[in-house]
Enzyme design. Structure first.
Site, PDB file in Angstrom:
ATOM      1  N   ASP A 218     105.812  33.740  38.054  1.00 47.16           N
ATOM      2  CA  ASP A 218     105.127  33.690  36.779  1.00 47.16           C
ATOM      3  C   ASP A 218     106.187  34.780  36.004  1.00 47.16           C
ATOM      4  O   ASP A 218     106.963  35.498  36.568  1.00 47.16           O
ATOM      5  CB  ASP A 218     103.809  34.501  36.790  1.00 47.16           C
ATOM      6  CG  ASP A 218     102.958  34.321  35.654  1.00 47.16           C
ATOM      7  OD1 ASP A 218     103.476  33.752  34.600  1.00 47.16           O
ATOM      8  OD2 ASP A 218     102.023  34.893  35.630  1.00 47.16           O
ATOM      9  N   GLU A 219     106.291  34.609  34.699  1.00 45.27           N
ATOM     10  CA  GLU A 219     107.298  35.206  33.792  1.00 45.27           C
ATOM     11  C   GLU A 219     108.575  35.217  34.252  1.00 45.27           C
ATOM     12  O   GLU A 219     109.362  36.128  34.374  1.00 45.27           O
ATOM     13  CB  GLU A 219     106.733  36.739  34.087  1.00 45.27           C
ATOM     14  CG  GLU A 219     105.178  37.283  33.698  1.00 45.27           C
ATOM     15  CD  GLU A 219     104.941  37.280  32.228  1.00 45.27           C
ATOM     16  OE1 GLU A 219     105.759  36.997  31.333  1.00 45.27           O
ATOM     17  OE2 GLU A 219     103.750  37.583  31.859  1.00 45.27           O
ATOM     18  N   ARG A 601      98.872  39.231  22.401  1.00 45.32           N
ATOM     19  CA  ARG A 601      97.694  39.669  23.340  1.00 45.32           C
ATOM     20  C   ARG A 601      96.286  39.465  22.962  1.00 45.32           C
ATOM     21  O   ARG A 601      95.297  39.551  23.713  1.00 45.32           O
ATOM     22  CB  ARG A 601      97.941  41.168  23.910  1.00 45.32           C
ATOM     23  CG  ARG A 601      99.422  41.700  24.523  1.00 45.32           C
ATOM     24  CD  ARG A 601      99.488  40.865  25.802  1.00 45.32           C
ATOM     25  NE  ARG A 601     100.370  39.566  25.103  1.00 45.32           N
ATOM     26  CZ  ARG A 601     100.735  38.591  25.851  1.00 45.32           C
ATOM     27  NH1 ARG A 601     100.099  38.262  26.928  1.00 45.32           N
ATOM     28  NH2 ARG A 601     101.369  37.623  25.767  1.00 45.32           N
TER      29      ARG A 601
HETATM   30  N1  LIG Z   1      92.672  24.401  29.385  1.00 51.19           N
HETATM   31  C1  LIG Z   1      92.167  25.637  28.906  1.00 51.19           C
HETATM   32  N2  LIG Z   1      91.000  25.577  28.501  1.00 51.19           N
HETATM   33  C2  LIG Z   1      90.138  26.812  28.414  1.00 51.19           C
HETATM   34  N3  LIG Z   1      90.768  27.764  28.251  1.00 51.19           N
HETATM   35  C3  LIG Z   1      92.250  27.893  28.862  1.00 51.19           C
HETATM   36  C4  LIG Z   1      92.943  26.519  28.984  1.00 51.19           C
HETATM   37  N4  LIG Z   1      94.126  26.981  29.394  1.00 51.19           N
HETATM   38  C5  LIG Z   1      94.121  28.585  29.237  1.00 51.19           C
HETATM   39  N5  LIG Z   1      93.140  28.903  28.833  1.00 51.19           N
HETATM   40  C6  LIG Z   1      92.773  30.417  28.559  1.00 51.19           C
HETATM   41  O1  LIG Z   1      93.607  30.783  27.730  1.00 51.19           O
HETATM   42  C7  LIG Z   1      94.050  32.406  27.943  1.00 51.19           C
HETATM   43  C8  LIG Z   1      95.603  32.201  28.162  1.00 51.19           C
HETATM   44  O2  LIG Z   1      96.110  31.616  29.092  1.00 51.19           O
HETATM   45  P1  LIG Z   1      97.094  32.045  30.306  1.00 51.19           P
HETATM   46  O3  LIG Z   1      97.036  33.665  30.409  1.00 51.19           O
HETATM   47  O4  LIG Z   1      97.216  31.529  31.405  1.00 51.19           O
HETATM   48  O5  LIG Z   1      98.215  32.125  29.479  1.00 51.19           O
HETATM   49  P2  LIG Z   1      99.801  32.502  29.440  1.00 51.19           P
HETATM   50  O6  LIG Z   1     100.672  31.044  28.909  1.00 51.19           O
HETATM   51  O7  LIG Z   1     100.215  32.786  30.791  1.00 51.19           O
HETATM   52  O8  LIG Z   1     100.206  33.571  28.522  1.00 51.19           O
HETATM   53  P3  LIG Z   1     101.136  34.771  28.372  1.00 51.19           P
HETATM   54  O9  LIG Z   1     102.403  34.161  27.910  1.00 51.19           O
HETATM   55  O10 LIG Z   1     100.553  35.801  27.602  1.00 51.19           O
HETATM   56  O11 LIG Z   1     101.373  35.121  29.995  1.00 51.19           O
HETATM   57  C9  LIG Z   1      93.218  32.544  29.066  1.00 51.19           C
HETATM   58  O12 LIG Z   1      92.171  33.189  28.932  1.00 51.19           O
HETATM   59  C10 LIG Z   1      92.964  31.301  29.987  1.00 51.19           C
HETATM   60  O13 LIG Z   1      92.049  31.261  30.655  1.00 51.19           O
HETATM   61 MG   LIG Z   2     100.919  34.407  31.885  1.00 52.09          MG
END
Ligand SMILES: Nc1ncnc2c1ncn2[C@@H]1O[C@H](COP(=O)(O)OP(=O)(O)OP(=O)(O)O)[C@@H](O)[C@H]1O
Ligand SMILES: [Mg+2]
Length: 641
Positions: A218-219, A601
């Protein structure tokens, strides 16, 4: 289970075994895709102990473990999810014995001060010509850079073309030798030595590769070269199994350049693994559109990393998305934030849904005070509170021995800080004399009787110190204000000078900002005792329950996390972007990405705040705030047409 994913997410989760890269903006579900990928692999018959996932911060790792437990329940048992350092530490302790030089499994990890001491020793022992004005922290940074590029001392020496790198390479050699002699490693070594262990010992590599069939990270944008090399090695194809490496990242969120991470590592993935499947995610599930627009407004001016546009999946609730607040100074800003949070709580919002983010750690001080006064529970997770930091505790110890001559603990803490020739045996002598005189140490040492039996030199040192303490107590017994007293004490004790000496190390310059912040706090009181009393109360917050509390974090610490309501404090030139970044190549660009991380965030509401004065310096609003306002106006105009 996979029905809750959108089609791109599903494509990533169910991609064929092989290298997979998911690149997408914040909140698009990268971490979610990574956790579902693990579930998918298990569904397909992989055993949980064949899966290892890597993140960058401890907080992100624990967040990932929670998500995995929620998703998989019992089946998450046996999964390895941790930071690079935690995972490497474990591997090293298992296998290092007899394999890498004389290291044994009980090696120590040297960090911070210990590293600086070793570097300083190496510098002191250096006999060649030393380039001008180089201090230990800078040299340590250079050494760390060699290591993050996996250059051992000999190679660093060969590649060094200018006097500074040549010198750093020479110090590196001595430093490394000393580490090895002490059976100690630093954080960089943990990665480099793990690589070496696996690369040079095929029995270990075989064992690790056959256990960990699947590697996920991740990241990914914050990976440095050494970490990348390790990932590449761990995920190498074995027998009939293709390389199973799954990476998710966002170049816009690369914020560890100062630790030698390089976001172009994202491009390297498809170069090194041309067979890689690449998936992009375009929908954001975290934030409403107005918040994404603000984040885009900041990133569209980025030169190094192109801005991605995201579409919000969620509909906007009928509350304003963006609130911008200007405060007269940092104190007024903290009060305004506390008041605003108080209002939210009175309408039924939970405090755990709220976070306050700031650029630099010392900025928590004013916020903590304001929240406490407003009786709002808060928590500084993964971070010591302002008053728990070492510099602050040292500085307070000086004040305590003045206010309270019986405070032996505080006296013991700073009697020889900075080193003033009052060593352990002198202190033991004084302590036993104090006991004989039935006086606390802080009073006894002012008495000539207590010095009897000390060497001339030692009693000279003690009498110098006693004279100072006496003078300070005299000052304090008059109407000398606490702030002036603090200033005097820090100067005359040599403490300020000790901290200033190391100003060019980022950690140490934090320490300067901390001392300055403590002076600001002292300036808010007219009596020393009242000042110390308030701090004692602050550090004794009974309310340490983190389950329902406003979260205070640095922006760096908030990466990957989310809250419905986010306050970003200190959107000022010199704060964010940080003043240090203004003079560094690529500095402002990294601050821009940091601002992007902060804004993204938030889910529902984003409070952006700036103060016209911080630590008594005039501050202009941040250029990033301007970017948001200008873009907002452009959009409003476009709509009107
Ligand atoms: N298909 C989906 N349906 C509903 N909720 C979703 C879906 N995909 C992601 N989410 C929700 O959206 C939010 C952001 O997801 P996540 O933290 O995985 O994003 P990320 O890309 O890792 O963000 P970051 O770049 O900040 O790390 C979370 O609360 C996650 O549960
Ligand atoms: Mg993330």
């Amino acid at each position: 289970m996979f029905d809750t994913l959108n089609s791109e997410q599903r494509a990533a989760v169910m991609a064929q075994l092989g290298p997979v890269l998911v690149k997408a903006g914040a909140g698009s579900g990268k971490t979610r895709v990574l956790t579902y990928r693990i579930a998918y692999l298990i569904d397909q018959g992989a055993s949980s102990d064949s899966i290892v996932s890597v993140t960058f911060t401890n907080k992100a790792a624990s967040e990932l473990r929670t998500r995995l437990r929620d998703l998989l329940g019992k089946r998450s048992r046996g999964l390895t999810a941790g930071t690079f350092h935690a995972i490497c530490g474990k591997l090293l302790r298992q296998h290092i014995n007899g394999r890498i030089r004389n290291y044994t499994a009980n090696f120590t990890i040297y960090a911070g001060d210990e590293q600086l001491q070793l570097v300083q020793q190496a510098m002191d022992g250096y006999t060649g010509r030393m380039p001008h004005d180089l201090e230990a922290p800078q040299v340590l940074n250079l050494i760390s850079r060699f290591k993050s590029r996996m250059q051992p001392p000999t190679l660093a020496r060969q590649m060094a073309s200018d006097p500074v790198s040549q010198y750093a390479a020479a110090i590196y050699r001595t430093y490394q030798r000393q580490l090895e002699r002490s059976n100690a490693v630093d954080f960089d070594d943990m990665i480099v030595l793990t690589y070496k262990l696996l690369f040079e010992h095929h029995d270990v590599l075989d064992e690790v590769q056959s256990r960990w069939a699947h590697v996920l990270v991740d990241e990914y944008q914050d990976t440095d070269s050494a970490q990348y090399a390790l990932l590449e090695l761990l995920s190498r194809p074995v027998a009939h199994r293709p390389r199973s490496l799954f990476a998710v990242g966002d170049a816009q969120q690369s914020i560890y350049g100062f630790r030698n991470a390089d976001y172009t590592i994202i491009n390297r993935f498809t170069r090194d693994f041309p067979e890689a499947q690449v998936v992009e995610l375009l929908t954001n599930y975290r934030s409403r559109q107005e918040i994404l627009d603000a984040a885009y407004a900041v990133m569209r001016h980025s030169v190094a990393v192109p801005a991605l546009t995201l579409k919000a999946a969620r509909r906007s609730p009928p509350v304003p998305a963006l609130v911008i607040n200007e405060a007269a100074d940092d104190r007024a800003e903290a009060d305004a934030i506390a008041k605003s949070i108080g209002n939210l709580l009175s309408t039924g919002r939970r405090s755990k849904d709220i976070a306050i983010l700031y650029r630099s750690r010392h900025m928590s001080r004013g916020l903590e005070t304001a929240l406490r006064q407003a009786r709002i529970p808060y928590s500084l997770k993964g971070q010591a509170g302002f008053y728990d930091r070492r510099v602050i505790r040292d500085a307070l110890a000086f004040l305590r021995i003045i206010a309270n001559p019986s405070d032996s603990l505080s006296m013991n803490r700073i009697i020889n800080v900075p080193a003033r020739g009052i060593g352990a045996s002198t202190i033991a002598h004084l302590t036993s004399k104090a006991a004989a005189l039935e006086l606390p140490l802080g009073e006894a040492l002012l008495k000539r009787e207590a010095w009897e039996g000390l060497s001339d030199r030692a009693s000279q040192m003690v009498s110098d110190w006693a004279r100072k303490v006496y003078r300070w107590r005299k000052l304090a017994s008059g109407s000398y204000p606490p702030e002036g007293l603090l200033q005097t004490v820090l100067q005359e004790s040599g403490y300020q000078a000790m901290i200033e000496k190391d100003w060019n190390d980022p950690e140490r310059s934090d320490a300067l900002a901390h001392l300055e912040e403590l002076r600001v706090a002292a300036g808010e009181h007219t009596s020393l005792v009242a000042f110390l009393q308030e701090i004692a109360l602050l550090t004794n917050v009974e309310d340490k329950d983190e389950r329902d509390a406003v979260q205070l974090l640095t922006i760096h610490g908030a990466k990957g996390l989310e809250w419905p309501i986010v306050y970003v404090a200190g959107l000022e030139e010199g704060t964010l972007p940080h003043e240090r970044s203004l003079v560094e190549a690529g500095g402002v660009e990294e601050e821009r990405r940091l601002c992007y991380v902060a804004l993204t965030r938030a889910g529902e509401q984003l409070y952006l705040s700036h103060a016209k004065k911080r630590q008594r310096n005039q501050r202009n609003p941040s250029r990033f705030l301007d970017d948001i306002l200008v873009y907002g106006r452009e959009r409003a105009k476009a709509k009107a047409f």
